[in-house]
Design a protein around this motif. Structure first.
Motif, PDB file in Angstrom:
ATOM      1  N   PRO A  15       0.828  -1.204   0.000  1.00  0.00           N
ATOM      2  CA  PRO A  15       0.000   0.000   0.000  1.00  0.00           C
ATOM      3  C   PRO A  15       0.863   1.255   0.000  1.00  0.00           C
ATOM      4  CG  PRO A  15      -0.039  -1.058   2.143  1.00  0.00           C
ATOM      5  CD  PRO A  15       0.692  -1.969   1.216  1.00  0.00           C
ATOM      6  N   PRO A  16       0.344   2.366  -0.518  1.00  0.00           N
ATOM      7  CA  PRO A  16       1.132   3.602  -0.544  1.00  0.00           C
ATOM      8  C   PRO A  16       1.526   4.030   0.864  1.00  0.00           C
ATOM      9  CG  PRO A  16      -0.932   3.857  -1.750  1.00  0.00           C
ATOM     10  CD  PRO A  16      -0.962   2.525  -1.099  1.00  0.00           C
ATOM     11  N   GLY A  17       2.731   4.520   0.972  1.00  0.00           N
ATOM     12  CA  GLY A  17       3.216   4.997   2.259  1.00  0.00           C
ATOM     13  C   GLY A  17       3.783   3.910   3.150  1.00  0.00           C
ATOM     14  N   SER A  18       3.839   2.659   2.674  1.00  0.00           N
ATOM     15  CA  SER A  18       4.352   1.582   3.514  1.00  0.00           C
ATOM     16  C   SER A  18       5.872   1.473   3.440  1.00  0.00           C
ATOM     17  CB  SER A  18       3.722   0.254   3.108  1.00  0.00           C
ATOM     18  OG  SER A  18       4.115  -0.080   1.799  1.00  0.00           O
ATOM     19  N   ARG A  19       6.461   2.055   2.425  1.00  0.00           N
ATOM     20  CA  ARG A  19       7.916   2.014   2.289  1.00  0.00           C
ATOM     21  C   ARG A  19       8.528   3.021   3.255  1.00  0.00           C
ATOM     22  NH1 ARG A  19      11.123   4.010  -2.890  1.00  0.00           N
ATOM     23  NH2 ARG A  19      10.181   5.876  -2.095  1.00  0.00           N
ATOM     24  N   LYS A  20       9.576   2.616   3.948  1.00  0.00           N
ATOM     25  CA  LYS A  20      10.202   3.494   4.924  1.00  0.00           C
ATOM     26  C   LYS A  20      11.438   4.161   4.336  1.00  0.00           C
ATOM     27  CE  LYS A  20       8.519   1.191   8.959  1.00  0.00           C
ATOM     28  NZ  LYS A  20       8.808   0.798  10.315  1.00  0.00           N
ATOM     29  N   THR A  21      11.763   5.314   4.889  1.00  0.00           N
ATOM     30  CA  THR A  21      12.937   6.063   4.448  1.00  0.00           C
ATOM     31  C   THR A  21      14.179   5.473   5.092  1.00  0.00           C
ATOM     32  OG1 THR A  21      11.607   8.056   4.266  1.00  0.00           O
ATOM     33  CG2 THR A  21      13.970   8.351   4.340  1.00  0.00           C
ATOM     34  N   ASN A  22      15.200   5.253   4.285  1.00  0.00           N
ATOM     35  CA  ASN A  22      16.484   4.782   4.789  1.00  0.00           C
ATOM     36  C   ASN A  22      17.282   6.017   5.207  1.00  0.00           C
ATOM     37  OD1 ASN A  22      18.961   3.657   5.276  1.00  0.00           O
ATOM     38  ND2 ASN A  22      19.035   2.483   3.381  1.00  0.00           N
ATOM     39  N   TRP A  23      17.252   6.330   6.493  1.00  0.00           N
ATOM     40  CA  TRP A  23      17.853   7.577   6.967  1.00  0.00           C
ATOM     41  C   TRP A  23      19.369   7.565   6.877  1.00  0.00           C
ATOM     42  CZ3 TRP A  23      14.952  11.539   6.907  1.00  0.00           C
ATOM     43  CH2 TRP A  23      13.607  11.425   7.143  1.00  0.00           C
ATOM     44  N   ARG A  24      20.004   6.434   7.002  1.00  0.00           N
ATOM     45  CA  ARG A  24      21.471   6.387   6.857  1.00  0.00           C
ATOM     46  C   ARG A  24      21.876   6.764   5.440  1.00  0.00           C
ATOM     47  NH1 ARG A  24      23.175   0.950  10.157  1.00  0.00           N
ATOM     48  NH2 ARG A  24      22.492   1.715  12.185  1.00  0.00           N
ATOM     49  N   GLY A  72      13.088  10.891   0.554  1.00  0.00           N
ATOM     50  CA  GLY A  72      12.116  11.228   1.574  1.00  0.00           C
ATOM     51  C   GLY A  72      10.693  11.226   1.064  1.00  0.00           C
ATOM     52  N   GLU A  73      10.497  10.840  -0.168  1.00  0.00           N
ATOM     53  CA  GLU A  73       9.191  10.857  -0.825  1.00  0.00           C
ATOM     54  C   GLU A  73       8.142   9.971  -0.178  1.00  0.00           C
ATOM     55  OE1 GLU A  73       6.247   9.180  -3.446  1.00  0.00           O
ATOM     56  OE2 GLU A  73       8.101   8.135  -3.001  1.00  0.00           O
ATOM     57  N   PRO A  74       8.451   8.847   0.450  1.00  0.00           N
ATOM     58  CA  PRO A  74       7.393   8.033   1.054  1.00  0.00           C
ATOM     59  C   PRO A  74       6.552   8.788   2.077  1.00  0.00           C
ATOM     60  CG  PRO A  74       9.381   6.755   0.941  1.00  0.00           C
ATOM     61  CD  PRO A  74       9.725   8.145   0.501  1.00  0.00           C
ATOM     62  N   ARG A  75       7.081   9.821   2.652  1.00  0.00           N
ATOM     63  CA  ARG A  75       6.323  10.605   3.620  1.00  0.00           C
ATOM     64  C   ARG A  75       5.183  11.367   2.940  1.00  0.00           C
ATOM     65  NH1 ARG A  75       7.977   9.558   8.557  1.00  0.00           N
ATOM     66  NH2 ARG A  75      10.166   9.145   8.738  1.00  0.00           N
ATOM     67  N   THR A  76       5.305  11.622   1.650  1.00  0.00           N
ATOM     68  CA  THR A  76       4.279  12.382   0.931  1.00  0.00           C
ATOM     69  C   THR A  76       3.422  11.493   0.040  1.00  0.00           C
ATOM     70  OG1 THR A  76       5.733  12.832  -0.944  1.00  0.00           O
ATOM     71  CG2 THR A  76       5.789  14.396   0.874  1.00  0.00           C
ATOM     72  N   SER A  77       3.546  10.189   0.144  1.00  0.00           N
ATOM     73  CA  SER A  77       2.892   9.294  -0.811  1.00  0.00           C
ATOM     74  C   SER A  77       1.375   9.240  -0.668  1.00  0.00           C
ATOM     75  CB  SER A  77       3.474   7.889  -0.701  1.00  0.00           C
ATOM     76  OG  SER A  77       3.232   7.380   0.581  1.00  0.00           O
ATOM     77  N   VAL A  85       4.303  16.495  -5.987  1.00  0.00           N
ATOM     78  CA  VAL A  85       5.392  17.049  -6.802  1.00  0.00           C
ATOM     79  C   VAL A  85       5.860  18.376  -6.220  1.00  0.00           C
ATOM     80  CG1 VAL A  85       5.952  18.002  -9.070  1.00  0.00           C
ATOM     81  CG2 VAL A  85       4.709  15.849  -8.910  1.00  0.00           C
ATOM     82  N   PHE A  86       4.912  19.210  -5.793  1.00  0.00           N
ATOM     83  CA  PHE A  86       5.271  20.493  -5.192  1.00  0.00           C
ATOM     84  C   PHE A  86       6.139  20.297  -3.952  1.00  0.00           C
ATOM     85  CE2 PHE A  86       4.312  23.806  -2.051  1.00  0.00           C
ATOM     86  CZ  PHE A  86       4.865  24.901  -2.714  1.00  0.00           C
ATOM     87  N   LEU A  87       5.766  19.343  -3.098  1.00  0.00           N
ATOM     88  CA  LEU A  87       6.554  19.105  -1.894  1.00  0.00           C
ATOM     89  C   LEU A  87       7.939  18.544  -2.210  1.00  0.00           C
ATOM     90  CD1 LEU A  87       3.937  17.792   0.656  1.00  0.00           C
ATOM     91  CD2 LEU A  87       5.265  19.882   0.770  1.00  0.00           C
ATOM     92  N   ILE A  88       8.031  17.696  -3.223  1.00  0.00           N
ATOM     93  CA  ILE A  88       9.346  17.167  -3.602  1.00  0.00           C
ATOM     94  C   ILE A  88      10.239  18.290  -4.124  1.00  0.00           C
ATOM     95  CG2 ILE A  88      10.537  15.678  -5.264  1.00  0.00           C
ATOM     96  CD1 ILE A  88       8.290  13.651  -4.865  1.00  0.00           C
ATOM     97  N   VAL A  89       9.676  19.188  -4.937  1.00  0.00           N
ATOM     98  CA  VAL A  89      10.453  20.329  -5.443  1.00  0.00           C
ATOM     99  C   VAL A  89      10.851  21.250  -4.285  1.00  0.00           C
ATOM    100  CG1 VAL A  89      10.327  22.398  -6.877  1.00  0.00           C
ATOM    101  CG2 VAL A  89       9.498  20.228  -7.761  1.00  0.00           C
ATOM    102  N   LEU A  90       9.916  21.512  -3.380  1.00  0.00           N
ATOM    103  CA  LEU A  90      10.212  22.366  -2.226  1.00  0.00           C
ATOM    104  C   LEU A  90      11.307  21.761  -1.362  1.00  0.00           C
ATOM    105  CD1 LEU A  90       9.424  24.868  -0.524  1.00  0.00           C
ATOM    106  CD2 LEU A  90       7.845  23.363   0.695  1.00  0.00           C
ATOM    107  N   TRP A  91      11.191  20.469  -1.056  1.00  0.00           N
ATOM    108  CA  TRP A  91      12.228  19.812  -0.262  1.00  0.00           C
ATOM    109  C   TRP A  91      13.554  19.742  -1.012  1.00  0.00           C
ATOM    110  CZ3 TRP A  91      12.690  19.486   4.605  1.00  0.00           C
ATOM    111  CH2 TRP A  91      11.573  19.435   5.422  1.00  0.00           C
TER     112      TRP A  91
END
Length: 110
Positions: A15-24, A72-77, A85-91
């Motif tokens: 499901p969307p948003g289930s992938r986690k960000t690899n912070w390292r 960091g895109e999974p946080r906006t999925s 797209v706006f948030l990805i460009v802003l970030w």
């Protein structure tokens, strides 16, 4: 009756948003241009004598900012397409600024 084979079954996509960000990986990519700037200045002396340093800082920071924004895109999925797209460009812009700031710190420490 034949038992279902595990290769026959199709798996549902996560499901969307289930992938986690690899912070390292995120911070390694964000700090890579700064680390390369530091190493380049530490090994070659004065930063103004090195012709490779300005492109390394500029292009490396842009690439790192875009890559980190995509990581960091999974946080906006869970958002709509335009807002996402706006948030990805802003970030990307924010993270490019942070990467450039880290490069300037790396240059001054070197």
């Amino acid at each position: 009756m034949k038992a279902p084979d595990s290769t026959d079954a199709t798996e549902a996509p996560p499901p969307p948003g289930s992938r986690k960000t690899n912070w390292r990986l995120f911070f390694a990519i964000l700090l890579a241009p700064a680390a390369l700037t530091f190493l380049r200045v530490a090994n070659h002396g004065h930063p103004m004598e090195d012709w490779l340093l300005p492109p390394l800082v500029l292009f490396g920071s842009v690439a790192a900012g875009i890559a980190c924004a995509i990581l960091g895109e999974p946080r906006t999925s869970k958002m709509s397409g335009t807002r996402r797209v706006f948030l990805i460009v802003l970030w990307s812009v924010i993270l490019i600024g942070w990467s450039l700031a880290f490069c300037f710190v790396g240059c001054s420490l070197g």
